[in-house]
Design a protein around this motif. Structure first.
Motif, short mmCIF file in Angstrom:
data_model
loop_
_atom_site.label_atom_id
_atom_site.label_comp_id
_atom_site.label_asym_id
_atom_site.label_seq_id
_atom_site.Cartn_x
_atom_site.Cartn_y
_atom_site.Cartn_z
N HIS A 20 -8.26 -12.84 17.33
CA HIS A 20 -7.17 -12.79 18.29
C HIS A 20 -7.41 -13.77 19.44
O HIS A 20 -6.56 -13.97 20.28
N GLU A 71 -12.21 -10.41 12.54
CA GLU A 71 -12.44 -10.06 13.95
C GLU A 71 -13.91 -9.80 14.25
O GLU A 71 -14.25 -8.82 14.89
N GLY A 115 -1.21 -5.61 13.31
CA GLY A 115 -0.39 -5.03 12.24
C GLY A 115 0.35 -6.05 11.40
O GLY A 115 1.18 -5.68 10.57
N SER A 116 0.03 -7.35 11.57
CA SER A 116 0.79 -8.35 10.82
C SER A 116 0.29 -8.49 9.38
O SER A 116 0.99 -9.03 8.53
N GLY A 117 -0.90 -8.00 9.09
CA GLY A 117 -1.38 -8.03 7.71
C GLY A 117 -2.65 -8.84 7.50
O GLY A 117 -3.06 -9.12 6.37
N LYS A 118 -3.34 -9.19 8.58
CA LYS A 118 -4.54 -10.02 8.47
C LYS A 118 -5.66 -9.30 7.71
O LYS A 118 -6.24 -9.84 6.77
N SER A 119 -5.93 -8.06 8.14
CA SER A 119 -6.98 -7.30 7.44
C SER A 119 -6.57 -6.98 6.02
O SER A 119 -7.40 -6.92 5.11
N THR A 120 -5.27 -6.76 5.84
CA THR A 120 -4.79 -6.49 4.49
C THR A 120 -5.07 -7.68 3.57
O THR A 120 -5.57 -7.50 2.45
N PRO A 150 -0.15 -11.18 15.49
CA PRO A 150 -0.11 -9.91 16.22
C PRO A 150 -0.72 -8.75 15.43
O PRO A 150 -0.87 -8.85 14.21
N ILE A 159 0.85 -1.18 0.00
CA ILE A 159 0.00 0.00 0.00
C ILE A 159 0.89 1.23 0.00
O ILE A 159 1.85 1.31 0.77
N GLU A 160 0.60 2.12 -0.90
CA GLU A 160 1.40 3.33 -1.09
C GLU A 160 2.90 3.01 -1.11
O GLU A 160 3.70 3.69 -0.46
N GLN A 207 -13.95 -5.75 9.62
CA GLN A 207 -13.53 -5.50 10.99
C GLN A 207 -14.17 -4.20 11.49
O GLN A 207 -14.62 -4.11 12.62
N TYR A 249 -4.83 -1.39 -2.38
CA TYR A 249 -3.74 -2.36 -2.24
C TYR A 249 -3.29 -2.83 -3.62
O TYR A 249 -4.10 -3.27 -4.43
N1 LIG Z 1 -3.12 3.02 4.18
C1 LIG Z 1 -2.03 2.52 4.79
N2 LIG Z 1 -0.85 3.17 4.71
C2 LIG Z 1 0.24 2.67 5.32
N3 LIG Z 1 0.25 1.54 6.02
C3 LIG Z 1 -0.88 0.87 6.14
C4 LIG Z 1 -2.10 1.31 5.52
N4 LIG Z 1 -3.06 0.43 5.80
C5 LIG Z 1 -2.50 -0.53 6.55
N5 LIG Z 1 -1.19 -0.27 6.76
C6 LIG Z 1 -0.24 -1.04 7.58
O1 LIG Z 1 -0.25 -2.38 7.18
C7 LIG Z 1 0.02 -3.22 8.28
C8 LIG Z 1 -0.99 -4.35 8.32
O2 LIG Z 1 -2.24 -3.84 8.71
P1 LIG Z 1 -3.50 -4.77 8.89
O3 LIG Z 1 -4.68 -3.92 9.13
O4 LIG Z 1 -3.57 -5.73 7.77
O5 LIG Z 1 -3.11 -5.55 10.24
P2 LIG Z 1 -3.94 -6.61 11.04
O6 LIG Z 1 -3.12 -7.84 11.05
O7 LIG Z 1 -5.31 -6.74 10.53
O8 LIG Z 1 -3.92 -5.97 12.48
P3 LIG Z 1 -5.05 -5.96 13.66
O9 LIG Z 1 -4.86 -7.24 14.37
O10 LIG Z 1 -4.64 -4.83 14.51
O11 LIG Z 1 -6.38 -5.82 13.03
C9 LIG Z 1 0.00 -2.33 9.50
O12 LIG Z 1 1.32 -2.05 9.89
C10 LIG Z 1 -0.66 -1.07 9.03
O13 LIG Z 1 -0.22 0.07 9.71
#
Ligand SMILES: Nc1ncnc2c1ncn2[C@@H]1O[C@H](COP(=O)(O)OP(=O)(O)OP(=O)(O)O)[C@@H](O)[C@H]1O
Ligand SMILES: [Mg+2]
Lengths: 255, 481
Positions: free
Chosen positions: A203, A171, A37-42, A35, A11-12, A85, A53
Motif C-alpha cells: 500500500h 504486504e 478488498g480489491s483482490g490483491k491477496s486473492t 484499495p 470464492i463461495e 500477509q 478459490y
Molecule cells: N472467504 C471469503 N468469502 C467471501 N469473500 C471473501 C473471502 N475471502 C476474501 N473475500 C473477499 O474478496 C475480496 C478481495 O479480498 P483480498 O483479500 O484479495 O483483498 P486485498 O486486495 O488483498 O485487500 P487488503 O489490501 O485489505 O489486503 C474482499 O472483498 C474480501 O472480502
C-alpha cells in the motif's frame, strides 16, 4: 516467467478476480497496489494454489508449465514462493525444523540429495545474516507469539532459504519498523537475480523506495486497471485512488 | 544390506551352537478358562505352591466380578471361554522367510526405516533374530548383575527371587482391583521383573526390546518394577515398531514400587494392531498400570504414546504416599478409522507436599473416539498437595470425537489443583502454509501433529521419540485430504 491471461476466480460463488492479465519476466520487479478488498491477496492465493478459490476462467503459465494444473506443493517446488500477509502459527514446530522439511522435499522433487544437518546449518547461518534474524527466533514455535514484524522477517528468511524463482510478497512491509523495513528490503534486493522475479503487493511507496519496481499495477475490483512505471506509485501516494476509481467508473458508464 | 545378512547368519549359527531354542512350541493349553487350566499353567511353569494359590484366589475373585462398562468404548462381548490361556503366540503361524510376510507390512517397515535384520526380528521370522536380541540382553545382564540389578522374565524371577516376588506381587495392583487385573492375576503367562537395589542408578534404559521373547508371550503379561531407596531406572515397554498382533484380548498388569528418593521413569510406545480401516479386527487393550511412591521424595513418571489397538482402556496411575513424592503422566493417544481409546490417569495424593503433573494430548481422526479420563484425588492428610493438568484434543475431520472426563476430588483445603483443556482442529491454513513451502499434505499433518505432541515426545528417550514420531505420522496417514 509468469504469464496470466484473463484470470477469473471466485470464492463461495462470489467472483473476486474478474479478468487479470499480467506478464512478469525474469529479472523484473512488479508492484501491485490497490484499495483494500480489491483482490490483491486473492490473486496471490490463487497463484499459490489455495483450494478455496475456484478458477472459473483464464490461464496461468509459469516457466512454460500450466501452473493451475499443479498442486500447491508442486508449485512451491517449481519455485513459487508466497510471503503471507498473515503468516500462520504452527505450535511445537520450529522454523528450523519446518524449513528443513520444506527444503528437503523441494530438493527431492528436483532430484537432489537431502542436505545433511551440517550443510543445512551453514546455509541457515548465511541466510540469517542476510535478513539479520536472531537464531533464537528460529528455534521457537513457528510464528507462535512472534510480533508482527518478526513474522514478516521470518517470511523473508524462509524465502532466502528456499531460493524461489518467483516471489510474491503480500504486504511484507506492514508491521515492520523503519530499520526492519530497510533490512528486509535489502535482503530481498540481494536475493534478486536476472533469473528470478518478484511481485510485491503493497500500500505504501516507502517500500518501493528500497525495492524499486520495473512496473506498477493498480488492482481495482478484481482487474488491473492501470499499469505504469515506478512514478505511478508516487502519484498514488499523493493523490490516492479516487481518480483511478473515477476513470474506471466513467469508462464503465460510457461502455 | 548384505553385510547385515552376513552378520545375522553369523549370529544365528552361533546361537544355535549355544542351544538357544525356545521350548514353547508344543506347549498349548486347550481353550477355556477354569480352575483346571490355571493349575495346568502353574504346573507347566513349575511354580511354587503359594503362587498357584494366589492364582486360584484371583480366579475365584474374578468369577465374582462383572466386566466394567463405564468406559466410553463400544465392543462386542469377548468370549473368554473361547480363548487359550497358555500358548506360544503366533509360533505356529510364524512366516519362515520375508517372502511369506504380508508385503504391506514390509512396505510399512521400510517406510519406518527398519532394517532387514530388524524386520526379521519383528516378524519373528527367524528364531535367530529373536536370539540376537536375547544375546544382547545377556551381555547387558552381566553389567547389570554387577550392580545388583535384576532384570529378567517374570517366570525366571519366580524361581530365582521368590522372596521379592512374594513381597511385591499384587502389592500395588491387588487381585480384586478390577475385572481385568483379577483375570490377569489368575492366568498371566509371563512378563518382566526388574529390581534396582538401594542407591543404584541403572546405567542404561531397560527395555523389553531386548527380550522379544517375553514381549511376545501373549495376552496376559505381568510387569513388576521395584526401585529401592535412592535408586533410579528408566524402563521402556513395548516395541518401537509395529508389532502387529492378532490376539484379541490383551490384559496386562504393571506394578511399580518406589522407595524413598527413588525415581522410576516408565515409557511406552503402544502399537498393537488397530484393526483395518473398516474397523475389523484389532486388539482390545485393557491394561492396569499403577505405581506407588511409597517413600518420601520418590518419583514415578509415566510417558505413553498410544497409537495402536482397536480399543484401549488404560489409566497409568500414581499413588503418592510418601511425603514430597511426585507423580507424572505424559500421554499422546492417537486414534484413526474406528479406533476407540479411553485413557488417562489417576493421581492419588496421600502424603504431604505431594505433586502431580498430567499432560494429555489426544488426536482423533477418521471415525474414531478418543477420551481422556483422569482423576485427581487429594486425601485428608495430604497437606499442600499440588496438581497441574493439561488436556488437549486435536481433531482431524468431522466424523471423530474427543471427550474429556476429569474427576477432581479434594479432601484437604490446602490443595492447589489446576486444570487446563483445549480443543483444536488442524487448520486448512496450517496445511496450506506447509504446502506453500513445498511440504506435501501428509508430511504437513505429521509435522503439525508432532509439534502438537512435542511436550510429551520430549519426555521419551531420544531413539524412542524418533520412532514414536514416525508412528504418529503412520497412524494418521490418509486422514486428511
Ligand atoms: N472467504 C471469503 N468469502 C467471501 N469473500 C471473501 C473471502 N475471502 C476474501 N473475500 C473477499 O474478496 C475480496 C478481495 O479480498 P483480498 O483479500 O484479495 O483483498 P486485498 O486486495 O488483498 O485487500 P487488503 O489490501 O485489505 O489486503 C474482499 O472483498 C474480501 O472480502
Ligand atoms: Mg491483502
Amino acid at each position: 516467467m509468469l504469464s496470466i491471461k484473463n484470470l477469473h476466480a471466485s470464492i463461495e460463488g462470489t467472483p473476486i478476480l474478474k479478468g487479470i492479465n499480467l506478464q512478469v519476466n525474469a529479472g523484473e520487479v512488479h508492484a501491485i497496489m490497490g484499495p483494500n478488498g480489491s483482490g490483491k491477496s486473492t490473486l496471490a492465493s490463487v497463484l499459490a494454489g489455495r483450494e478455496e478459490y475456484e478458477v472459473t476462467q483464464g490461464e496461468v503459465i509459469f516457466q512454460g508449465k500450466d501452473l493451475l494444473e499443479l498442486s500447491p506443493e508442486d508449485r512451491a517446488r517449481e519455485g513459487v514462493f508466497l510471503a503471507f500477509q498473515y503468516p500462520i502459527e504452527i505450535p511445537g514446530v520450529s522454523t528450523t525444523n519446518f524449513l528443513r522439511t520444506a527444503l528437503n522435499q523441494i530438493r527431492e522433487y528436483r532430484g537432489q540429495e537431502p542436505l545433511d544437518a551440517v550443510k543445512f546449518l551453514s546455509l541457515m547461518k548465511e541466510k540469517m545474516a542476510l535478513v539479520e534474524i536472531d537464531q533464537k527466533l528460529l528455534s521457537r514455535s513457528l510464528n507462535e507469539g512472534f510480533s508482527g514484524g518478526e513474522k514478516k522477517r521470518n517470511e523473508i528468511f524462509q524465502m532466502a532459504m528456499l531460493e524461489p524463482k518467483l516471489s510474491i510478497l503480500d504486504e511484507t512491509d506492514s508491521g515492520l519498523d523503519i530499520d526492519a523495513l530497510r533490512i528486509v528490503s535489502n535482503g530481498v534486493n540481494k536475493l534478486k537475480s536476472p533469473s528470478t522475479a518478484t511481485i510485491v503487493v503493497t500500500h505504501y511507496q516507502r517500500l518501493l523506495d528500497y525495492i524499486v519496481p520495473d512496473v506498477v499495477h493498480v488492482l481495482y475490483q478484481g482487474r488491473i486497471v492501470k499499469s505504469g512505471s515506478k512514478e505511478l506509485a508516487l502519484e498514488l501516494e499523493q493523490k490516492g485512488y479516487d481518480w483511478i476509481k473515477e476513470e474506471v467508473d466513467t469508462a464503465k458508464a460510457t461502455a | 544390506m548384505s553385510k547385515d545378512n552376513q552378520l545375522l547368519e553369523d549370529l544365528t549359527s552361533k546361537e544355535y551352537e549355544h542351544g538357544w531354542s525356545v521350548n514353547y512350541e508344543a506347549d498349548e493349553a486347550p481353550a477355556g478358562l477354569n480352575e483346571g487350566i490355571i493349575r495346568w499353567i502353574s504346573s507347566k511353569k513349575e511354580e511354587p505352591k503359594w503362587l498357584l494359590e494366589w492364582r486360584l484366589k484371583a480366579f475365584a475373585t474374578w468369577q465374582s466380578m462383572a466386566e466394567p462398562s463405564w468406559a466410553n468404548v463400544n465392543y462386542p462381548k469377548i468370549d473368554l471361554q473361547a480363548l487359550k490361556y497358555y500358548s506360544a503366540p503366533k509360533q505356529s503361524k510364524k512366516p519362515k522367510n520375508l517372502n511369506e510376510v504380508d508385503p504391506e507390512l514390509i512396505a510399512i517397515y521400510e517406510r519406518l526405516g527398519i532394517s532387514l535384520n530388524e524386520q526379521k526380528r519383528l516378524q519373528g521370522i527367524a528364531v535367530d533374530a529373536v536370539l540376537d536380541s536375547v544375546s544382547v540382553a545377556t551381555t547387558f545382564k552381566d553389567t547389570l548383575s554387577k550392580l545388583g540389578i535384576v532384570f529378567c522374565s517374570f517366570s525366571e524371577a519366580v524361581k530365582e527371587h521368590p522372596e521379592l516376588i512374594k513381597k511385591y506381587l499384587g502389592s500395588v495392583v491387588p487381585i480384586q482391583d478390577n475385572y481385568y487385573a483379577a483375570l490377569n492375576s489368575a492366568v498371566f503367562s509371563d512378563g518382566s521383573f526388574c529390581y534396582i537395589p538401594k542407591g543404584v542408578r541403572c546405567p542404561m534404559e531397560l527395555s523389553t526390546y531386548f527380550r522379544i521373547n517375553a514381549a511376545n508371550t501373549g495376552q496376559f503379561e505381568r510387569t513388576l518394577i521395584v526401585a529401592e531407596e535412592s535408586s533410579y531406572v528408566s524402563y521402556l515397554e513395548g516395541c518401537t515398531a509395529p508389532q502387529r498382533d492378532e490376539n484379541q484380548l490383551h490384559a496386562a498388569v504393571v506394578e511399580i514400587y518406589a522407595a524413598a528418593h527413588a525415581e522410576v521413569k516408565y515409557s511406552t510406545v503402544q502399537n498393537w494392531y488397530p484393526g483395518d480401516n473398516e474397523g475389523r479386527g484389532g486388539i482390545y487393550n485393557f491394561v492396569t498400570k499403577r505405581g506407588i511412591c511409597a517413600g518420601d521424595y520418590s518419583k514415578i513418571s509415566w510417558t505413553q504414546v498410544e497409537t495402536g489397538s482397536a480399543v484401549t482402556w488404560k489409566y497409568p496411575s500414581c499413588i503418592l504416599k510418601g511425603d514430597h513424592s511426585v507423580g507424572e503422566f505424559y500421554s499422546v493417544a492417537v486414534t484413526n478409522n474406528y479406533q476407540q481409546a479411553d485413557t488417562g490417569t489417576k493421581m492419588i495424593h496421600i502424603g504431604k507436599n505431594t505433586k502431580s503433573r498430567i499432560v494429555s494430548k489426544g488426536i482423533s481422526a477418521g471415525k474414531s473416539q478418543n477420551s481422556y479420563r483422569g482423576q485427581v484425588q487429594v486425601m485428608k492428610r495430604a497437606l499442600h498437595a499440588r496438581n497441574f493438568s493439561q488436556c488437549d484434543s486435536l481433531l482431524m475431520g468431522n466424523a471423530c470425537g474427543a471427550h474429556t472426563f476429569p474427576y477432581i476430588d479434594i479432601a484437604n483445603p490446602t490443595a492447589k489443583v489446576e486444570h487446563e483443556a483445549t480443543t483444536s482442529k488442524i487448520g486448512e491454513d496450517q496445511i496450506f502454509y506447509c504446502n506453500q513451502r513445498g511440504i506435501a499434505t501428509e508430511d504437513a499433518v505429521a509435522l503439525i501433529v508432532n509439534g502438537y505432541a512435542k511436550e510429551v515426545l520430549n519426555q521419551l528417550p531420544m531413539e524412542f521419540a524418533v520412532e514414536a514420531q514416525k508412528l504418529l505420522a503412520l497412524t494418521l496417514e490418509g486422514s486428511v485430504g
